[in-house]
Design a protein around this motif. Structure first.
Motif, PDB file in Angstrom:
ATOM      1  N   ARG A   1      38.856 -63.737 -70.216  1.00 31.87           N
ATOM      2  CA  ARG A   1      38.576 -64.790 -69.242  1.00 31.87           C
ATOM      3  C   ARG A   1      39.798 -65.083 -68.387  1.00 31.87           C
ATOM      4  O   ARG A   1      39.717 -65.192 -67.156  1.00 31.87           O
ATOM      5  CB  ARG A   1      38.113 -66.038 -70.006  1.00 31.87           C
ATOM      6  N   ASN A   2      40.962 -65.213 -69.030  1.00 29.96           N
ATOM      7  CA  ASN A   2      42.169 -65.546 -68.277  1.00 29.96           C
ATOM      8  C   ASN A   2      42.603 -64.392 -67.379  1.00 29.96           C
ATOM      9  O   ASN A   2      43.075 -64.608 -66.253  1.00 29.96           O
ATOM     10  CB  ASN A   2      43.288 -65.928 -69.237  1.00 29.96           C
TER      11      ASN A   2
ATOM     12  N   TRP B   1      30.992 -66.841 -72.831  1.00 26.45           N
ATOM     13  CA  TRP B   1      31.725 -67.800 -72.018  1.00 26.45           C
ATOM     14  C   TRP B   1      31.151 -67.792 -70.615  1.00 26.45           C
ATOM     15  O   TRP B   1      30.449 -66.850 -70.213  1.00 26.45           O
ATOM     16  CB  TRP B   1      33.223 -67.502 -72.000  1.00 26.45           C
TER      17      TRP B   1
ATOM     18  N   LEU C   1      38.296 -73.103 -73.610  1.00 29.14           N
ATOM     19  CA  LEU C   1      38.325 -72.119 -72.535  1.00 29.14           C
ATOM     20  C   LEU C   1      37.161 -72.265 -71.564  1.00 29.14           C
ATOM     21  O   LEU C   1      37.153 -71.630 -70.514  1.00 29.14           O
ATOM     22  CB  LEU C   1      38.328 -70.708 -73.132  1.00 29.14           C
TER      23      LEU C   1
ATOM     24  N   GLY D   1      39.035 -65.332 -74.731  1.00 31.55           N
ATOM     25  CA  GLY D   1      40.071 -66.049 -73.998  1.00 31.55           C
ATOM     26  C   GLY D   1      40.955 -65.110 -73.195  1.00 31.55           C
ATOM     27  O   GLY D   1      41.309 -65.409 -72.043  1.00 31.55           O
TER      28      GLY D   1
END
Length: 771
Positions: free
Chosen positions: A599-600, A566, A537, A596
């Motif tokens: 973030r997406n 991240w 990611l 994840g």
């Protein structure tokens, strides 16, 4: 037999407390001696004109002309037109000259034609090459041909092929080489990993004393000599008492370089080596290299004592053929023996791993229980640490803590040590009875360790290995000389275990690989899965808008646990750049999965054109509805590359740094809302401007907060690290991470720097490092 003596060479006539540095011997320029042995003639000529550029003085008695007169002459004017034409035709016809040696020539000598063997090769000089022609008087049966060479060694090759053990191969080789060449003594000399040599076989005259079993130190054959042995299979010294014949001129007129004689069969020999042979009573010698994978594995050493001894080129070629065949057989037999050892170990490994797959047993107990890992490698004891449990087999020290701490500090996955007393004396003192250690590292400070006791050895050397060279003072100058005595010298070796065989080291390397698979099957796959998810990611490449540079670093926590950190960076449809650093609470697969999703989702919001505050509000709403057990902090900035204007929003995350155009860093005055998942519902965004030569710095709290460092102190440390660029040089992002890393931190570290290029008339870039 001589017992121990002084280990430090000294100069006669000097104060006893002044040792001599003998390292210069290893730097001796033996590739470019500037002279040749006098039993032949060396000429270096141009192509295609065949004009003589260098010649040895041994040409003078052959052709009746001074060497200085020969230089610059056509080869035909020196050796005769027919000989020169034969050379010209030969070099035009064949590409690999060394494979076609020798060329038989009738040279126009002073007293008429002289049949000589011409050995040809090319050598680089400056930007070009020269053809080297070495002439030796023709000895031996004629004509020289491959069938003749093969017939000379056919019987020896058959015996080599019939040998079943390494020891038989050694004996056959020594016996057949002596029969082929006629030397008084022929020895097979094998090197250990440090290039100390041992005589493993010999064939000799009955009246000569035996050298079988003697050892010789690596210093007897320095590194540059070993390189030449790897290049030239056969080396002959026909007369140890020879007077070197200089090469004229010593330096090439065009390049100013000496003539490289790496491949010259007549190349003069190191004076130290000549004296070494003289001290042994040797009058002539020849060596045949034994190679394994292009590296020197051993030598067949031939000595003659009664007189000088010229070996015909044909016999040398046959010896080279025999040496290459012997090398292949030795390597094949050694590999067969190693394969046998590895196959035996593989059978034990299969049984060990079968037991390790039993999930009802602790992994450490499963590995240590008999026969267990102690049967994989011959050892006196074994220690296994896995899943917080330490299990042992065989004989081990009472206190294993120093050993396990030492293994945990190793940087290699497999460590083999045969002398702990030499490698780590302090540890050896705390592990009585342990001399050798073979350790395999596993994740999370887990390990498997084999232990061996001391093996006291009597090693017999051909002379004192600690005084392999002496120094003489002559005319006020110091000259290196080899040792004078080669008497049998006994050394008692203590503090060492039996060496760990390469086959056993490879076996434990394989055990480690397969054991990692077993550990994954025992529910440790989650860590690897979380790491793979998190790494997948992170952006594979960072955008680099014109006039800007973007750098980012991520490091997992010191314990290796995967956290929820991240970073992200993407170019928006309108040309702006969005950068993000976030941190999901927790570790492992769940934190990586939550990261994840967030973030997406944030990517989708900013890509569809939402303002920063709206994107944060929508992300908070998504987290509340679909991820009720997760919480995250993050900071997002959307930057216009043309103007440097940035819109920055923070959800519970430390404020970013803003670096001005002079390298001064400070906290950006950015409003901070509550974390995502517990947000206020109405986050705010702050507008800042990144000046030319400045930067916007986003980071996670793992870089600035730990059990021993407060958040305020950590941020001050980060500000100071970026302020290091005030002297005009760029700040290196890796140096910043190193300066701010805290060993007490249990969290991931993330740092992202978006730097604007300076006005060329002013300061240089604020940050450096690979994107």
């Amino acid at each position: 037999m001589t017992e121990h003596g002084s280990a430090t060479p000294r100069v006669a006539g000097r104060a006893a407390d002044v040792p001599l540095d003998l390292d210069a011997c290893a730097a001796e320029p033996i590739r470019i001696p500037g002279s040749v042995q006098p039993h032949g003639v060396l000429l270096a000529v141009t192509e295609p004109a065949l004009e003589v550029r260098h010649v040895s003085r041994t040409v003078e008695p052959l052709v009746g002309r001074a060497a200085e007169d020969v230089v610059g002459s056509d080869l035909g004017a020196v050796l005769g037109p027919e000989a020169a034409e034969a050379v010209r035709h030969h070099v035009r016809t064949f590409g690999d000259l060394r494979a076609r040696n020798p060329l038989s020539l009738d040279v126009a000598g002073v007293d008429g034609p002289v049949t000589m063997d011409a050995i040809l090769h090319r050598v680089a000089v400056g930007a070009g090459t020269l053809l080297v022609v070495e002439l030796e008087p023709a000895y031996g049966p004629r004509p020289f041909s491959f069938p003749n060479t093969y017939q000379a060694v056919r019987g020896a090759v058959e015996q080599l092929n019939g040998a079943r053990t390494l020891e038989e191969l050694y004996d056959v080789a020594a016996r057949e080489v002596r029969a082929l060449t006629g030397f008084d003594r022929v020895m097979v000399y094998r090197f250990d990993p440090e290039y100390n040599g041992e005589v493993v076989a010999e064939a000799r005259r009955d009246d000569l004393n035996a050298f079988l079993g003697l050892h010789y130190p690596a210093s007897d054959i320095p590194p540059q000599a070993r390189q030449l042995y790897e290049t030239n299979w056969v080396r002959l010294i026909a007369d140890v008492d020879y007077a070197p014949s200089p090469v004229v001129p010593p330096f090439d007129p065009a390049s100013g370089e000496p003539l490289d004689m790496t491949h010259a069969v007549l190349r003069s020999v190191s004076p130290v080596h000549i004296e070494y042979l003289g001290n042994m009573g040797v009058r002539a010698s020849m060596s045949i290299s034994l190679l394994r994978d292009g590296k020197l594995w051993g030598l067949v050493a031939c000595h003659h004592y009664s007189s000088a001894y010229m070996v015909p080129y044909g016999a040398r070629a046959a010896a080279e053929f025999l040496g290459s065949t012997l090398s292949l057989r030795l390597v094949a037999r050694a590999e067969e023996r190693e394969l046998e050892t590895e196959l035996a170990a593989q059978g034990v490994i299969d049984r060990v791993l079968h037991a390790a797959r039993d999930s009802d047993r602790a992994l450490a107990d499963a590995l240590a229980a008999g026969p267990g890992v102690l049967a994989v490698v011959p050892a006196h004891g074994a220690v296994v640490r896995a899943d917080g449990i330490v299990a042992t087999a065989g004989t081990v020290p009472a206190d294993l803590t120093p050993l396990l701490d030492w293994v945990a500090r190793r940087t290699e996955p497999v460590t083999a040590c045969a002398s702990l007393a030499e490698d780590d004396p302090m540890l050896a003192a705390r592990l009585p009875g342990v001399a050798g250690v073979l350790a395999v590292q596993l994740p999370d400070d887990q390990c498997v360790v084999w232990l061996r006791h001391e093996v006291v050895q009597d090693v017999y050397w051909g002379g004192d290995p600690h005084n392999a060279k002496i120094a003489r003072e002559e005319d006020g100058k110091v000259r290196l000389s080899p040792r004078l005595s080669f008497d049998r010298w006994r050394e008692v070796v203590r503090g060492r275990s039996e060496a760990w065989a390469d086959a056993h080291v490879r076996a434990v390397e394989d055990l480690r690989t397969r054991l990692l698979e077993v550990m994954l099957l025992r529910n440790r796959w989650q860590m690897a899965a979380a790491q793979a998810l998190q790494q997948s990611l992170l952006p594979r490449a960072l955008p680099q808008p014109a006039g800007w540079s973007l750098h980012a670093r991520y490091e997992p926590s010191a314990g290796g646990r995967v956290g929820g950190d991240w970073y992200d960076a993407l170019e928006l449809p309108d040309g702006r750049i969005a950068v993000v650093v976030g941190d999901v609470a927790g570790h492992g697969v769940s934190a990586a999965a939550a990261m994840g999703q967030l973030r997406n989702a944030l990517r989708a919001y900013v890509l569809r054109g939402e303002e920063v505050e709206d994107a944060l509000a929508d992300l908070d709403a998504l987290a509340r509805r679909t991820m009720p057990d997760d919480m995250a902090t993050l900071v997002v900035a959307v930057v216009d590359p043309a103007t440097g204007e940035a819109c920055v929003g923070s959800a519970g995350h430390p404020q970013p740094l803003l670096v001005d155009g002079t390298g001064r860093a400070s906290l950006a005055d950015v409003a901070v809302d509550r974390p995502v998942g517990v947000g206020s519902g109405a986050p705010r965004a702050t507008r800042v401007r990144v000046p030319e030569g400045g930067a916007l710095v986003l980071y996670s709290d793992g870089l600035v907060d730990s059990r021993s460092t407060s958040l305020a102190a950590g941020i001050e440390r980060l500000v100071t690290a970026f302020g290091a660029g005030e002297d005009g040089g760029p700040v290196d992002i890796d140096e910043v991470v190193e300066a701010c890393r805290d060993d007490d931190s249990t969290d991931d570290i993330t740092l992202l720097v978006l730097a604007r290029e300076p006005d060329p008339a002013y300061a240089p870039a604020v940050v450096a490092g690979a994107a």
